[in-house]
Each structure stands twice: as C-alpha cells, then as structure tokens.
Motif scaffolding. Sequence first.
Motif, PDB file in Angstrom:
ATOM      1  N   GLN A  70       0.825  -1.209   0.000  1.00 31.53           N
ATOM      2  CA  GLN A  70       0.000   0.000   0.000  1.00 31.53           C
ATOM      3  C   GLN A  70       0.863   1.265   0.000  1.00 31.53           C
ATOM      4  O   GLN A  70       0.466   2.271  -0.585  1.00 31.53           O
ATOM      5  CB  GLN A  70      -0.921   0.015   1.233  1.00 31.53           C
ATOM      6  N   LEU A  71       2.017   1.209   0.661  1.00 34.63           N
ATOM      7  CA  LEU A  71       2.871   2.387   0.775  1.00 34.63           C
ATOM      8  C   LEU A  71       3.979   2.424  -0.280  1.00 34.63           C
ATOM      9  O   LEU A  71       4.773   3.365  -0.306  1.00 34.63           O
ATOM     10  CB  LEU A  71       3.497   2.453   2.166  1.00 34.63           C
ATOM     11  N   HIS A  72       4.068   1.374  -1.086  1.00 31.60           N
ATOM     12  CA  HIS A  72       5.100   1.254  -2.121  1.00 31.60           C
ATOM     13  C   HIS A  72       6.502   1.277  -1.520  1.00 31.60           C
ATOM     14  O   HIS A  72       7.389   1.993  -1.989  1.00 31.60           O
ATOM     15  CB  HIS A  72       4.955   2.368  -3.183  1.00 31.60           C
ATOM     16  N   VAL A  73       6.669   0.483  -0.472  1.00 33.62           N
ATOM     17  CA  VAL A  73       7.974   0.298   0.156  1.00 33.62           C
ATOM     18  C   VAL A  73       8.196  -1.199   0.325  1.00 33.62           C
ATOM     19  O   VAL A  73       7.297  -2.004   0.061  1.00 33.62           O
ATOM     20  CB  VAL A  73       8.058   1.008   1.537  1.00 33.62           C
ATOM     21  N   SER A  74       9.373  -1.579   0.790  1.00 37.14           N
ATOM     22  CA  SER A  74       9.649  -3.005   0.999  1.00 37.14           C
ATOM     23  C   SER A  74       9.094  -3.462   2.344  1.00 37.14           C
ATOM     24  O   SER A  74       8.867  -2.656   3.257  1.00 37.14           O
ATOM     25  CB  SER A  74      11.159  -3.253   0.947  1.00 37.14           C
ATOM     26  N   ARG A  75       8.896  -4.778   2.450  1.00 37.85           N
ATOM     27  CA  ARG A  75       8.441  -5.348   3.714  1.00 37.85           C
ATOM     28  C   ARG A  75       9.488  -5.128   4.794  1.00 37.85           C
ATOM     29  O   ARG A  75       9.166  -4.902   5.960  1.00 37.85           O
ATOM     30  CB  ARG A  75       8.170  -6.843   3.540  1.00 37.85           C
ATOM     31  N   GLN A  76      10.774  -5.136   4.395  1.00 37.00           N
ATOM     32  CA  GLN A  76      11.849  -4.910   5.356  1.00 37.00           C
ATOM     33  C   GLN A  76      11.787  -3.494   5.933  1.00 37.00           C
ATOM     34  O   GLN A  76      12.102  -3.287   7.107  1.00 37.00           O
ATOM     35  CB  GLN A  76      13.218  -5.140   4.693  1.00 37.00           C
ATOM     36  N   ALA A  77      11.343  -2.522   5.130  1.00 31.07           N
ATOM     37  CA  ALA A  77      11.211  -1.152   5.638  1.00 31.07           C
ATOM     38  C   ALA A  77      10.143  -1.098   6.730  1.00 31.07           C
ATOM     39  O   ALA A  77      10.340  -0.474   7.781  1.00 31.07           O
ATOM     40  CB  ALA A  77      10.862  -0.192   4.498  1.00 31.07           C
ATOM     41  N   VAL A  78       9.023  -1.786   6.503  1.00 36.39           N
ATOM     42  CA  VAL A  78       7.961  -1.829   7.516  1.00 36.39           C
ATOM     43  C   VAL A  78       8.474  -2.528   8.767  1.00 36.39           C
ATOM     44  O   VAL A  78       8.219  -2.072   9.896  1.00 36.39           O
ATOM     45  CB  VAL A  78       6.696  -2.527   6.957  1.00 36.39           C
ATOM     46  N   ALA A  79       9.221  -3.606   8.586  1.00 33.22           N
ATOM     47  CA  ALA A  79       9.770  -4.333   9.732  1.00 33.22           C
ATOM     48  C   ALA A  79      10.738  -3.439  10.517  1.00 33.22           C
ATOM     49  O   ALA A  79      10.747  -3.453  11.757  1.00 33.22           O
ATOM     50  CB  ALA A  79      10.477  -5.608   9.273  1.00 33.22           C
ATOM     51  N   LYS A  80      11.543  -2.638   9.825  1.00 35.34           N
ATOM     52  CA  LYS A  80      12.475  -1.731  10.501  1.00 35.34           C
ATOM     53  C   LYS A  80      11.721  -0.639  11.258  1.00 35.34           C
ATOM     54  O   LYS A  80      12.123  -0.244  12.349  1.00 35.34           O
ATOM     55  CB  LYS A  80      13.441  -1.103   9.493  1.00 35.34           C
ATOM     56  N   TRP A  81      10.624  -0.151  10.699  1.00 39.09           N
ATOM     57  CA  TRP A  81       9.831   0.863  11.407  1.00 39.09           C
ATOM     58  C   TRP A  81       9.270   0.274  12.696  1.00 39.09           C
ATOM     59  O   TRP A  81       9.294   0.897  13.735  1.00 39.09           O
ATOM     60  CB  TRP A  81       8.670   1.362  10.547  1.00 39.09           C
ATOM     61  N   GLU A  82       8.743  -0.943  12.594  1.00 38.00           N
ATOM     62  CA  GLU A  82       8.131  -1.580  13.755  1.00 38.00           C
ATOM     63  C   GLU A  82       9.154  -1.933  14.835  1.00 38.00           C
ATOM     64  O   GLU A  82       8.834  -1.898  16.022  1.00 38.00           O
ATOM     65  CB  GLU A  82       7.352  -2.830  13.332  1.00 38.00           C
ATOM     66  N   SER A  83      10.361  -2.272  14.416  1.00 43.40           N
ATOM     67  CA  SER A  83      11.396  -2.626  15.399  1.00 43.40           C
ATOM     68  C   SER A  83      12.090  -1.398  15.968  1.00 43.40           C
ATOM     69  O   SER A  83      12.829  -1.508  16.949  1.00 43.40           O
ATOM     70  CB  SER A  83      12.428  -3.559  14.768  1.00 43.40           C
ATOM     71  N   GLY A  84      11.884  -0.253  15.332  1.00 42.88           N
ATOM     72  CA  GLY A  84      12.531   0.968  15.789  1.00 42.88           C
ATOM     73  C   GLY A  84      13.913   1.163  15.209  1.00 42.88           C
ATOM     74  O   GLY A  84      14.628   2.081  15.599  1.00 42.88           O
ATOM     75  N   ALA A  85      14.311   0.301  14.251  1.00 45.54           N
ATOM     76  CA  ALA A  85      15.622   0.431  13.630  1.00 45.54           C
ATOM     77  C   ALA A  85      15.693   1.660  12.730  1.00 45.54           C
ATOM     78  O   ALA A  85      16.765   2.229  12.531  1.00 45.54           O
ATOM     79  CB  ALA A  85      15.952  -0.828  12.827  1.00 45.54           C
ATOM     80  N   SER A  86      14.550   2.064  12.183  1.00 42.11           N
ATOM     81  CA  SER A  86      14.487   3.282  11.382  1.00 42.11           C
ATOM     82  C   SER A  86      13.107   3.896  11.530  1.00 42.11           C
ATOM     83  O   SER A  86      12.193   3.275  12.074  1.00 42.11           O
ATOM     84  CB  SER A  86      14.781   2.978   9.901  1.00 42.11           C
ATOM     85  N   LEU A  87      12.982   5.126  11.049  1.00 46.90           N
ATOM     86  CA  LEU A  87      11.713   5.840  11.134  1.00 46.90           C
ATOM     87  C   LEU A  87      11.176   6.084   9.734  1.00 46.90           C
ATOM     88  O   LEU A  87      11.943   6.314   8.798  1.00 46.90           O
ATOM     89  CB  LEU A  87      11.898   7.181  11.850  1.00 46.90           C
ATOM     90  N   PRO A  88       9.849   6.064   9.567  1.00 41.39           N
ATOM     91  CA  PRO A  88       9.291   6.347   8.251  1.00 41.39           C
ATOM     92  C   PRO A  88       9.456   7.831   7.900  1.00 41.39           C
ATOM     93  O   PRO A  88       9.518   8.686   8.784  1.00 41.39           O
ATOM     94  CB  PRO A  88       7.810   5.981   8.399  1.00 41.39           C
ATOM     95  N   SER A  89       9.551   8.110   6.610  1.00 38.70           N
ATOM     96  CA  SER A  89       9.618   9.500   6.172  1.00 38.70           C
ATOM     97  C   SER A  89       8.277  10.177   6.455  1.00 38.70           C
ATOM     98  O   SER A  89       7.285   9.514   6.778  1.00 38.70           O
ATOM     99  CB  SER A  89       9.932   9.558   4.677  1.00 38.70           C
ATOM    100  N   THR A  90       8.248  11.483   6.308  1.00 35.96           N
ATOM    101  CA  THR A  90       7.007  12.221   6.552  1.00 35.96           C
ATOM    102  C   THR A  90       5.911  11.753   5.604  1.00 35.96           C
ATOM    103  O   THR A  90       4.755  11.566   6.020  1.00 35.96           O
ATOM    104  CB  THR A  90       7.243  13.736   6.382  1.00 35.96           C
ATOM    105  N   ALA A  91       6.273  11.534   4.337  1.00 40.81           N
ATOM    106  CA  ALA A  91       5.285  11.070   3.360  1.00 40.81           C
ATOM    107  C   ALA A  91       4.748   9.690   3.752  1.00 40.81           C
ATOM    108  O   ALA A  91       3.537   9.434   3.694  1.00 40.81           O
ATOM    109  CB  ALA A  91       5.898  11.027   1.964  1.00 40.81           C
ATOM    110  N   ASN A  92       5.649   8.797   4.168  1.00 41.33           N
ATOM    111  CA  ASN A  92       5.216   7.461   4.576  1.00 41.33           C
ATOM    112  C   ASN A  92       4.415   7.514   5.879  1.00 41.33           C
ATOM    113  O   ASN A  92       3.486   6.734   6.073  1.00 41.33           O
ATOM    114  CB  ASN A  92       6.414   6.529   4.733  1.00 41.33           C
ATOM    115  N   LEU A  93       4.775   8.426   6.762  1.00 41.54           N
ATOM    116  CA  LEU A  93       4.032   8.592   8.002  1.00 41.54           C
ATOM    117  C   LEU A  93       2.601   9.021   7.715  1.00 41.54           C
ATOM    118  O   LEU A  93       1.647   8.487   8.284  1.00 41.54           O
ATOM    119  CB  LEU A  93       4.733   9.618   8.892  1.00 41.54           C
TER     120      LEU A  93
END
Length: 153
Positions: free
Chosen positions: A24-47
């Motif tokens: 839905q967000l046109h990102v990788s599943r790993q990006a979502v996993a990193k957001w959920e784990s706190g390893a990275s933060l979503p960009s403003t657009a993704n937020l």
Amino acid sequence: MDLGSRIRALRTERQLSQEIVAEQLHVSRQAVAKWESGASLPSTANLLALCELFGVSPEQLTAPAPVQQPMHRRCTAPFVLFSLALILLLAGAAMLWRQSQLPDSIIGYADAATGLYVASASPLPFLLFGAGALLAAGGAALLLRAKRQTPGK
C-alpha cells in the motif's frame, strides 16, 4: 509506547500483514519491519500514508504515550502507614504484657534515692493501640484510593 510499537499495534488490530502495508505504501516489507522494530523511522510522506491507511490522525500515531506513575510509587504512603501502625500496635501490646507481668503487690518503684513513683494502669498502651488503628485505617483508605486510580482495574 513508541512509534514502532504503535505501527505494529495498528497493523495487527486491522489484521494486516507487513507485506500488505508495504504494498500500500510502495515500500519493501523490510522497511515496515524496521519501522516496527525501531531500527528506522518512516519519512514524513510514509508517516502520512500510514495515518491514512490506519485511519488515524498524525497526532494519534506520533504522540508519546502518557507517562503513568508506577503502582509501587502510588502505594508507598499506605505501606509506610501500615508499618507505623504495626510498630505502634506491637509497642502497645508489649507495654500491656509488661504491665500484666507485675505482681499485684507492687504499686510502684523508687525513681530516685528519695522519691517514690506510684504506678497505676497507664493509658499509654491504649493510646498506642488507638494511634495504630487510625494509621492502619488511613493506610487502607490510601491503598484503596490508589487501586481505584489504577487504569485497567
């Protein structure tokens, strides 16, 4: 609750997989996993896209959770009162026991070379019991009040 935990909670509440959110967000599943784990933060657009996908406002998604005072801190005063009450009750009981151990023929004792102290039943043990009972009642009231203020109980 941090942002990653909030994203995970909203995703699981809506029974969405990481893959579906990523598509839905046109990102990788790993990006979502990193957001959920706190390893990275979503960009403003993704937020903003996450907010739209989950149907929440940006404030609801990013606001810090209210800090609640731990229960052990709220219950300190009642336990202190209970401890004082126990000490007073035990002191009163010890004084009453000591008075009961004196023979009936003793009416007092000499407190100095020339003075005589005549003892009768002292009100002090009863005062200690009364103070202990009041402290115990106050501690119980504070404990009940703290338990009522505990969220989720």
